[in-house]
Design a protein around this motif. Sequence first.
Motif, PDB file in Angstrom:
ATOM      1  N   TRP A 141     -41.491-114.517 -34.658  1.00 19.56           N
ATOM      2  CA  TRP A 141     -42.280-115.589 -35.270  1.00 19.56           C
ATOM      3  C   TRP A 141     -42.942-115.126 -36.557  1.00 19.56           C
ATOM      4  O   TRP A 141     -42.967-115.853 -37.554  1.00 19.56           O
ATOM      5  N   GLU A 142     -43.483-113.920 -36.541  1.00 14.37           N
ATOM      6  CA  GLU A 142     -44.108-113.376 -37.748  1.00 14.37           C
ATOM      7  C   GLU A 142     -43.075-113.214 -38.864  1.00 14.37           C
ATOM      8  O   GLU A 142     -43.307-113.599 -40.010  1.00 14.37           O
ATOM      9  N   LYS A 143     -41.936-112.626 -38.521  1.00 15.34           N
ATOM     10  CA  LYS A 143     -40.913-112.366 -39.536  1.00 15.34           C
ATOM     11  C   LYS A 143     -40.334-113.655 -40.100  1.00 15.34           C
ATOM     12  O   LYS A 143     -39.942-113.708 -41.267  1.00 15.34           O
ATOM     13  N   ALA A 144     -40.278-114.689 -39.286  1.00 20.33           N
ATOM     14  CA  ALA A 144     -39.693-115.948 -39.744  1.00 20.33           C
ATOM     15  C   ALA A 144     -40.623-116.719 -40.665  1.00 20.33           C
ATOM     16  O   ALA A 144     -40.217-117.151 -41.756  1.00 20.33           O
ATOM     17  N   VAL A 145     -41.875-116.888 -40.248  1.00 24.11           N
ATOM     18  CA  VAL A 145     -42.733-117.825 -40.984  1.00 24.11           C
ATOM     19  C   VAL A 145     -43.609-117.170 -42.043  1.00 24.11           C
ATOM     20  O   VAL A 145     -43.923-117.793 -43.065  1.00 24.11           O
ATOM     21  N   TYR A 228     -51.462-111.458 -37.494  1.00 22.33           N
ATOM     22  CA  TYR A 228     -51.331-112.071 -36.169  1.00 22.33           C
ATOM     23  C   TYR A 228     -50.345-111.275 -35.331  1.00 22.33           C
ATOM     24  O   TYR A 228     -49.368-110.732 -35.842  1.00 22.33           O
ATOM     25  N   ARG A 229     -50.592-111.238 -34.013  1.00 22.89           N
ATOM     26  CA  ARG A 229     -49.776-110.429 -33.118  1.00 22.89           C
ATOM     27  C   ARG A 229     -48.986-111.250 -32.112  1.00 22.89           C
ATOM     28  O   ARG A 229     -48.230-110.690 -31.321  1.00 22.89           O
ATOM     29  N   ASN A 230     -49.170-112.557 -32.117  1.00 22.12           N
ATOM     30  CA  ASN A 230     -48.375-113.426 -31.254  1.00 22.12           C
ATOM     31  C   ASN A 230     -48.371-114.829 -31.849  1.00 22.12           C
ATOM     32  O   ASN A 230     -49.104-115.111 -32.800  1.00 22.12           O
ATOM     33  N   PHE A 231     -47.544-115.707 -31.270  1.00 23.81           N
ATOM     34  CA  PHE A 231     -47.391-117.042 -31.841  1.00 23.81           C
ATOM     35  C   PHE A 231     -48.680-117.855 -31.731  1.00 23.81           C
ATOM     36  O   PHE A 231     -48.998-118.645 -32.630  1.00 23.81           O
ATOM     37  N   GLN A 232     -49.433-117.672 -30.666  1.00 20.22           N
ATOM     38  CA  GLN A 232     -50.672-118.435 -30.503  1.00 20.22           C
ATOM     39  C   GLN A 232     -51.661-118.128 -31.618  1.00 20.22           C
ATOM     40  O   GLN A 232     -52.253-119.032 -32.206  1.00 20.22           O
ATOM     41  N   GLN A 233     -51.847-116.837 -31.912  1.00 18.80           N
ATOM     42  CA  GLN A 233     -52.743-116.459 -32.998  1.00 18.80           C
ATOM     43  C   GLN A 233     -52.237-116.988 -34.326  1.00 18.80           C
ATOM     44  O   GLN A 233     -53.004-117.512 -35.137  1.00 18.80           O
ATOM     45  N   LEU A 234     -50.947-116.861 -34.560  1.00 20.40           N
ATOM     46  CA  LEU A 234     -50.352-117.309 -35.814  1.00 20.40           C
ATOM     47  C   LEU A 234     -50.539-118.814 -35.989  1.00 20.40           C
ATOM     48  O   LEU A 234     -50.935-119.289 -37.063  1.00 20.40           O
ATOM     49  N   SER A 235     -50.277-119.559 -34.932  1.00 21.20           N
ATOM     50  CA  SER A 235     -50.390-121.015 -34.995  1.00 21.20           C
ATOM     51  C   SER A 235     -51.822-121.455 -35.245  1.00 21.20           C
ATOM     52  O   SER A 235     -52.087-122.319 -36.090  1.00 21.20           O
ATOM     53  N   GLU A 236     -52.769-120.844 -34.547  1.00 23.61           N
ATOM     54  CA  GLU A 236     -54.171-121.220 -34.713  1.00 23.61           C
ATOM     55  C   GLU A 236     -54.681-120.869 -36.100  1.00 23.61           C
ATOM     56  O   GLU A 236     -55.383-121.662 -36.748  1.00 23.61           O
ATOM     57  N   GLY A 237     -54.325-119.673 -36.571  1.00 21.91           N
ATOM     58  CA  GLY A 237     -54.810-119.233 -37.875  1.00 21.91           C
ATOM     59  C   GLY A 237     -54.293-120.082 -39.022  1.00 21.91           C
ATOM     60  O   GLY A 237     -55.054-120.508 -39.894  1.00 21.91           O
ATOM     61  N   TRP A 238     -52.996-120.356 -39.034  1.00 25.72           N
ATOM     62  CA  TRP A 238     -52.441-121.146 -40.133  1.00 25.72           C
ATOM     63  C   TRP A 238     -52.755-122.628 -39.994  1.00 25.72           C
ATOM     64  O   TRP A 238     -52.830-123.336 -41.009  1.00 25.72           O
ATOM     65  N   THR A 239     -52.975-123.105 -38.782  1.00 30.68           N
ATOM     66  CA  THR A 239     -53.419-124.490 -38.623  1.00 30.68           C
ATOM     67  C   THR A 239     -54.771-124.688 -39.296  1.00 30.68           C
ATOM     68  O   THR A 239     -55.042-125.738 -39.891  1.00 30.68           O
ATOM     69  N   ILE A 311     -34.378-112.307 -44.270  1.00 34.17           N
ATOM     70  CA  ILE A 311     -33.243-112.996 -43.652  1.00 34.17           C
ATOM     71  C   ILE A 311     -33.716-114.013 -42.619  1.00 34.17           C
ATOM     72  O   ILE A 311     -33.259-115.159 -42.587  1.00 34.17           O
ATOM     73  N   LEU A 312     -34.665-113.608 -41.773  1.00 33.52           N
ATOM     74  CA  LEU A 312     -35.156-114.507 -40.725  1.00 33.52           C
ATOM     75  C   LEU A 312     -35.990-115.648 -41.293  1.00 33.52           C
ATOM     76  O   LEU A 312     -36.239-116.644 -40.597  1.00 33.52           O
ATOM     77  N   ALA A 313     -36.418-115.518 -42.547  1.00 38.82           N
ATOM     78  CA  ALA A 313     -37.263-116.550 -43.152  1.00 38.82           C
ATOM     79  C   ALA A 313     -36.585-117.912 -43.187  1.00 38.82           C
ATOM     80  O   ALA A 313     -37.267-118.943 -43.217  1.00 38.82           O
ATOM     81  N   LEU A 314     -35.258-117.943 -43.160  1.00 39.59           N
ATOM     82  CA  LEU A 314     -34.566-119.231 -43.118  1.00 39.59           C
ATOM     83  C   LEU A 314     -35.024-120.043 -41.905  1.00 39.59           C
ATOM     84  O   LEU A 314     -35.247-121.254 -42.001  1.00 39.59           O
ATOM     85  N   PHE A 315     -35.203-119.360 -40.771  1.00 37.22           N
ATOM     86  CA  PHE A 315     -35.628-120.044 -39.550  1.00 37.22           C
ATOM     87  C   PHE A 315     -37.124-120.366 -39.577  1.00 37.22           C
ATOM     88  O   PHE A 315     -37.615-121.121 -38.736  1.00 37.22           O
ATOM     89  N   GLY A 316     -37.818-119.789 -40.554  1.00 39.56           N
ATOM     90  CA  GLY A 316     -39.242-120.092 -40.706  1.00 39.56           C
ATOM     91  C   GLY A 316     -39.504-121.395 -41.430  1.00 39.56           C
ATOM     92  O   GLY A 316     -40.622-121.918 -41.377  1.00 39.56           O
ATOM     93  N   LEU A 317     -38.483-121.947 -42.094  1.00 42.99           N
ATOM     94  CA  LEU A 317     -38.681-123.195 -42.842  1.00 42.99           C
ATOM     95  C   LEU A 317     -39.126-124.350 -41.948  1.00 42.99           C
ATOM     96  O   LEU A 317     -40.133-125.005 -42.238  1.00 42.99           O
ATOM     97  N   PRO A 318     -38.421-124.655 -40.852  1.00 42.82           N
ATOM     98  CA  PRO A 318     -38.897-125.751 -40.004  1.00 42.82           C
ATOM     99  C   PRO A 318     -40.223-125.435 -39.321  1.00 42.82           C
ATOM    100  O   PRO A 318     -41.043-126.330 -39.098  1.00 42.82           O
ATOM    101  N   LEU A 319     -40.446-124.153 -39.008  1.00 45.20           N
ATOM    102  CA  LEU A 319     -41.715-123.777 -38.393  1.00 45.20           C
ATOM    103  C   LEU A 319     -42.865-123.965 -39.377  1.00 45.20           C
ATOM    104  O   LEU A 319     -43.946-124.439 -39.012  1.00 45.20           O
ATOM    105  N   PHE A 320     -42.633-123.611 -40.629  1.00 41.50           N
ATOM    106  CA  PHE A 320     -43.636-123.831 -41.673  1.00 41.50           C
ATOM    107  C   PHE A 320     -43.948-125.317 -41.808  1.00 41.50           C
ATOM    108  O   PHE A 320     -45.109-125.711 -41.912  1.00 41.50           O
TER     109      PHE A 320
END
Length: 354
Positions: A141-145, A228-239, A311-320
């Motif tokens: 998740w970190e590498k993608a978004v 961030y170290r997991n998806f929950q932290q990442l989601s809360e922080g960027w939200t 490379i993984l950033a492509l999959f970060g587009l919809p997540l972003f």
Amino acid sequence: MPASHSVIARPTVSVIIPARNEEATLGACLDSLVSQKNVAFEILVVNDASTDRTLEIAQSFSSTPNVRVTVMDAGSIPAGWTGKNNAAATGARAACGEWLLFTDADTTHLPGSLARSLAEAGRRGVPMLSYSPRQIVKTFWEKAVMPVIFAELATSFRPSQVSDRKSSAAAANGQYILITREAYDAVGGHSVIGGSFLEDVALARNVKRSGRKIFFRYGGDAVHTRMYRNFQQLSEGWTKNLALLFPSAARLAALRAIEFVLIVAGIGIAVIGASYGHWRPALVTGMLDVILYAVFLARIRRAHFYWDANILALFGLPLFSYLLLRSKRVHANGSVYWKGRKYSEEEHLLATGH
């Protein structure tokens, strides 16, 4: 509670670390700071009602030789303020240095970086210098978004424009802000931005509006961080932040989602076309897709991540796109959650004067 030891010369820099539940990162941060050389400095860790081992870890550094490490309590949060701004202001009031360095507990400072940043600020003649750290990413998740987000930030807040006195563009990264005490006090410090979720950008704007110069650049040679170290932290922080960083959130979300669909669909069409022997349309589609992906990759590379994250950033587009719309919705609903606290959007708007 404050802790001190032998008398040390008045510091040139006061390093201020707001800390709320930072047991996973604070030790490494302080290790990297207490070993800094060639500059007189003090460290102030401001404990913001932590419920983990943050206070214990901070106090374990209070007897560090040659560097005064003071641990203090942030106290109650004024109405309309965020916890981080209150902690930063508390540290600033107690600081003795001619310069203040506001940095986060999840940062790691490279050897000699404190002295070098002070020298760079002096060389450039600026009362405020900010580095955007190298972002360490480990999970998918970190590498993608993260590369997608920081590429957008690099586009919206161009360091060359931010550092140009003639430009109105202003930005800073709250993970590393070095500012003179004079400039900080002159623009009101955190007291006039107490409710801002983007206190770093708000402080930079106030400094620049005062007629003072700021300097902003990628600072991977000085400081690293893993936000961030997991998806929950990442989601809360960027939200909490994305809708504020990108006011046209819905439009940007749509653009990035369309970009993802076009790249993926182009690959699919080219492969299917080739499999059925339709070589010419497959080749044309493939070439267009390569161009589209090259443009995408060129933008992503501005964010200074390693090849695997690019490379993984492509999959970060919809997540972003999802996080952007989520952030927009949360702010529209009037309540933002961060580190176990609920902030009222109404109080935030009153505190920031917007």
